[in-house]
Design an enzyme around this catalytic site. Sequence first.
Site, mmCIF file in Angstrom:
data_model
loop_
_atom_site.group_PDB
_atom_site.id
_atom_site.type_symbol
_atom_site.label_atom_id
_atom_site.label_comp_id
_atom_site.label_asym_id
_atom_site.label_seq_id
_atom_site.Cartn_x
_atom_site.Cartn_y
_atom_site.Cartn_z
ATOM 1 N N GLY A 152 0.800 -1.211 0.000
ATOM 2 C CA GLY A 152 0.000 0.000 0.000
ATOM 3 C C GLY A 152 0.837 1.266 0.000
ATOM 4 N N TYR A 201 -17.170 3.603 3.983
ATOM 5 C CA TYR A 201 -16.137 2.817 3.291
ATOM 6 C C TYR A 201 -16.726 1.677 2.467
ATOM 7 C CZ TYR A 201 -11.970 -0.003 2.506
ATOM 8 O OH TYR A 201 -10.968 -0.731 1.911
ATOM 9 N N VAL A 220 2.928 -3.479 -9.427
ATOM 10 C CA VAL A 220 3.486 -4.830 -9.561
ATOM 11 C C VAL A 220 4.277 -4.951 -10.856
ATOM 12 C CG1 VAL A 220 2.867 -7.249 -9.963
ATOM 13 C CG2 VAL A 220 1.805 -5.995 -8.084
ATOM 14 N N ALA A 221 3.757 -4.374 -11.932
ATOM 15 C CA ALA A 221 4.458 -4.418 -13.222
ATOM 16 C C ALA A 221 5.835 -3.780 -13.110
ATOM 17 C CB ALA A 221 3.627 -3.701 -14.285
ATOM 18 N N GLU A 263 7.590 -3.310 -10.229
ATOM 19 C CA GLU A 263 8.408 -4.099 -9.305
ATOM 20 C C GLU A 263 9.036 -5.290 -10.031
ATOM 21 O OE1 GLU A 263 5.593 -3.148 -5.384
ATOM 22 O OE2 GLU A 263 5.736 -5.175 -6.205
ATOM 23 N N ASP A 317 -14.616 49.085 -18.930
ATOM 24 C CA ASP A 317 -15.088 48.174 -19.979
ATOM 25 C C ASP A 317 -16.584 47.965 -19.714
ATOM 26 O OD1 ASP A 317 -15.175 46.006 -21.909
ATOM 27 O OD2 ASP A 317 -15.138 44.651 -20.183
ATOM 28 N N TYR A 318 -17.284 47.315 -20.645
ATOM 29 C CA TYR A 318 -18.727 47.134 -20.434
ATOM 30 C C TYR A 318 -19.067 45.703 -20.014
ATOM 31 C CZ TYR A 318 -23.744 47.173 -21.032
ATOM 32 O OH TYR A 318 -25.092 47.053 -20.802
ATOM 33 N N ASP A 319 -19.096 44.759 -20.979
ATOM 34 C CA ASP A 319 -19.493 43.377 -20.666
ATOM 35 C C ASP A 319 -18.501 42.724 -19.717
ATOM 36 O OD1 ASP A 319 -21.878 42.628 -22.518
ATOM 37 O OD2 ASP A 319 -20.474 43.664 -23.839
#
Length: 728
Positions: free
Chosen positions: A22, A83, A375-376, A378, A491-493
Amino acid sequence: MRLILVSNRLPVQWDGTPNVGGLATGLSSFLSHWKSLGNEVVWVGWPGKSIPEKEQKSYAKKMREEHGTIPVFLKQKLADSFYNGFCNKTLWPLFHYFTAHCEYSDTTFDSYEEANIEFAKTVEAIYEPGDWVWVHDYHLFLLPGILRNLFPNITLSFFLHIPFPTFEIFRLLPERFRTKILTGVLGADLIGFHTQSYTQYFLRSLLRCLGIENERGIIYYKNHLTKTGAYPMGINVENFIKYSNSKECDTIANEINKNHKNLKQILSVDRLDYTKGVLQRLNAFELFLKKNPNWLKKCKFVLVLVPSRTDVSSYQSMKKAIDEKVGAINGSFGTLDWTPILYQYKGFPFEELVPLYKNTHVMLVTPFRDGMNLVAKEFLVSQNGGMLVLSEMAGASAELPEAILVNPNDLNGMANAIREAIEMEEKEIHLRNQIMINRLSENSVMEWAKKIFTDTEEHAKKNLTFQTKSISPSSHLLLPINNHPIFIIFDYDGTLVPFESLPHLAVPKKELLESLETLLKIPTISLAIISGRDRKFLETHFQSLPIHLVAEHGAWHRAPYGEKWNSLFTSNLDWKEQIKSHLDEFTKRVPGSFTEEKEFSLVWHFRNADPDIGLNAAREMLDELSQISSNTGFFVQRGNKIIEVREYGTGKGKAAKQILPNAELNVFVFGDDTTDEDMFRELPDSAISVKIGKSETIAKYRFNQPSEVQIWIHNLISHLTRNTNEKS
């Protein structure tokens, strides 16, 4: 610096015995390095068992002193619902594409929320400014957002160890669930995934579910920037290689070989889980034996299955099916002196696993879906002439293309891959493996963790810089510094008014017009609106006010009290007809988009289009127009849900300089878009510039939304009126 690691489970079991494998094992080398630099590590997580309330205080003290861990106390009913419920019956199957296994329960999601809050309370109790908090995995999607609300300047990383699914899968979650998951994880400074594909799936889900865009993987949400990226997790390469080359490992490996009578060993090491494709792997091995009878009595399949979730009925059924399949294969092909499959239903420690890897000729790692699969990796750094057969559905396949890649749903393809691997020449195996080993050595778990830390720290600093520009509209820093006349440019928008679905709907409200009118009654005030809007729109809505109006990004100017518009430059518009037809083609392709034509510019709007389709089309259009714009009379620019094509020579910065009086002034300028950066850049350094919104800016300050501009106007009126009254 202190690292607070947060994961669902602690690195030790509830009784203090270490958890084998883990995250704890994977991070051990980095944590040792971190401590060697004089830093502290505290690990927060659930101990895996409900601890009686009367024992919690003494238990927490013992775990902190003996193991450097802080337990999160969850009542057993809550832990089960959180969980075993939402985590393992909803998120786990969904994120691994096993949608038929998914349960969608409001009750378990409520428990998921409650558990994340309990984790947050535990972190809150120990957190100190300057700590780095690193949250791990799908159990805690909501935790970053909760912690960000508690500590706005927290340095926080989140890493997902499982795949993130495509949008079409993710959207199967009820809206409440998926919204809280996405917004929760955005509380992190950095969100890490194993692969670029997972990162893109996450970004697309954000766009499709919430309409949140990103700029090169950077997301803005709630006045906070979050970086996303691919950080493929590595292993402790040095440890595996060192032990693999040791005499102790050789002794055990040789013993295994003798016990297997020098047969070619095919190995599979997996936790019991439906995502791992173990039964499919057995079927592929059976097919390999049927198709290649010459390999009977010459190979042995070693199947290592680590027990998991033994109390769950579906896992018990899976275990039974695997047991039966092993028995059937051994019964069909086995003889008195040869058993095809050696089945081990247990976990192996590092010291026994590495010799097993080293003795292997073919390693089968063929999950239906896997976040990474260490695992691959390792196996590759431990093997001595063995070939890796790897599922293209595993995250590791992106890093290990030299392996034999297979589709785990293709039995025939997997059977052929076993034959290819077991018959491959040693020279070819060595050549392929060495390339992969070199790559893994450069991307060890140490480098992985270091990269996550440095990127998190760098982005947290950027966030602090970003935050320092964010300012209250009532701040004294946004008031005149002397008695000089005041010139304000808006500015506007997106500045004076929020964006609307259609441009003609974004009209100034009565309150705004009254505020501007009140402001103009102060003799020292002059106002200008510099916008991409056309003349007719600005004249219609602001003709009653004595202000400068500048239309189409500086193409046209009307002075206060003036009736005539003056062009600020000359043009022949040769480009316009050709480009309009180009934009119209995109409009046909993208439902909800439209082209707006002005005198000196064209604007393609995609605010109402499907966010994914619209954004992709905008990127394509921007690329195409940018390529043909050189040596032509137009300029192309991306704006807020628009692509704008306008005449060369126009620009808000140039227009602002032209209308600004040549006098001592207090200058204020407000804008939200990339076009407004021209004004921020061109105006004098003494000008107070304010950006509205999220994107990067050279402006001195930032407001979050247009409503804050309105607040600032009211604050300025009050300040100037108060000063006038005091003088009189």
